[in-house]
Design a protein around this motif. Structure first.
Motif: not given
Length: 306
Positions: A105-113, A263-274, A276-281
């Motif tokens: 779902s977001f294992d490589w946040p720096s790769g972007g959406y 689970g993972v929300g539909r809202r797109e998180l536009r900051r790359y982050g890490q 763990e930050e995506h998990v928390a968000a």
């Protein structure tokens, strides 16, 4: 500890040596891991370049010749981008293949959406006849990869992730497994979500089921669990929230019940982050899960300490 994807190339390389039906189709990504296998089996390790539609089409063509293709790239390039080929070249032609994804779902946040795919399994749910494995540990990934390749001519999706539970469990490619028993609700933890769910439900009087094979959905296990724990059900999945709520509702259709899909929300998180930050968000850390599960199940779920 190595990751699930670290296991992928060594396991499938051994399968190439063991089974003359096995072939691997790549689109540049993951090619390095098959360099030696490609020298041994140049006709069965195929790189199509950065052409994801061709990736799936070539896999389907190999399947139609009697081979067992293993098709690999990032989830967004394997399920979403070539979805028409998945639907037609594999599904419509009744061609079997093993699709193995990475990046989850977001294992490589720096790769972007572009490199995120929380909706992959929901998308496959629009098609018929797919088996879906979501391992939660590298050892489970190895077992499920072997199971998938050995599954005749079935259409199988194996979803690999860098997120992992601390310990592996015995998996059979079919059933949910009971990890903890309680009387005030059922929580189904899928793949890498198990450790967070166990931490979140510590002290709660709930049954925890562990699922690494989510399609077909193990309706029988869920029904058995509700006999003692009641029909309040929480699904915690590492992909789009609510993906399996319809399956749980179908399993309990003749019973009064409630289902909460996390689970993972539909809202797109536009900051790359890490990660763990995506998990928390998305509210998938243990603290957030405890609040959401406890709020849904209510006071009856709280155990009285001895």
């Amino acid at each position: 500890m190595d990751t699930m994807r670290d296991r992928f190339a060594p396991v499938v390389s051994r399968l190439l040596d063991e089974d003359p039906r096995v072939a691997v189709v790549l689109a540049e990504i993951g090619l390095v891991g098959f360099e030696e296998a490609r020298l041994r089996h140049p006709d069965r390790v195929i790189n199509v370049g950065i052409r994801e539609q061709l990736l799936v089409g070539a896999g389907a063509g190999l399947a139609l010749t009697g081979l067992r293709p293993v098709v690999h790239t990032f989830a967004s390039f394997l399920v979403e981008r070539p979805f028409e080929q998945v639907k037609l070249d594999l599904g419509h032609q009744d061609a079997g293949a093993v699709l193995v994804s990475a990046s989850a779902s977001f294992d490589w946040p720096s790769g972007g959406y572009t490199h995120m795919s929380p909706g992959d399994i929901a998308l496959l749910d629009t098609l018929d006849g797919w088996t879906v494995h979501v391992p939660g540990h590298p050892d489970e990934a190895e077992s499920l990869l072997r199971h998938a390749v050995a599954a005749g001519d079935d259409k199988v999706y194996v979803r690999l992730s860098v997120q992992s539970n601390a310990e592996a469990h015995a998996v059979d490619g079919a059933r949910f497994h009971t990890i903890r028993e309680g009387r005030a609700g059922v929580v189904v933890a899928v793949g890498p979500m198990l450790d967070a769910v166990l931490a979140a439900t510590e002290g709660l009087d709930v049954t925890v089921l562990y699922g690494t094979t989510v399609r077909p959905f193990d309706s029988a296990a869920l029904r058995r669990a509700t006999e003692a724990a009641g029909t309040d059900v929480v699904l915690v999945e590492p992909y789009l929230a609510g993906t399996s709520t319809s399956a749980a509702n179908d399993a309990l259709a003749d019973l009064p019940h409630r289902v909460l899909g996390l689970g993972v929300g539909r809202r797109e998180l536009r900051r790359y982050g890490q990660i763990e930050e995506h998990v928390a968000a998305h509210g998938l850390d243990a603290g957030s899960l405890r609040e959401r599960i406890g709020g849904f199940l209510g006071a009856t779920a709280t155990r009285v300490s001895a």
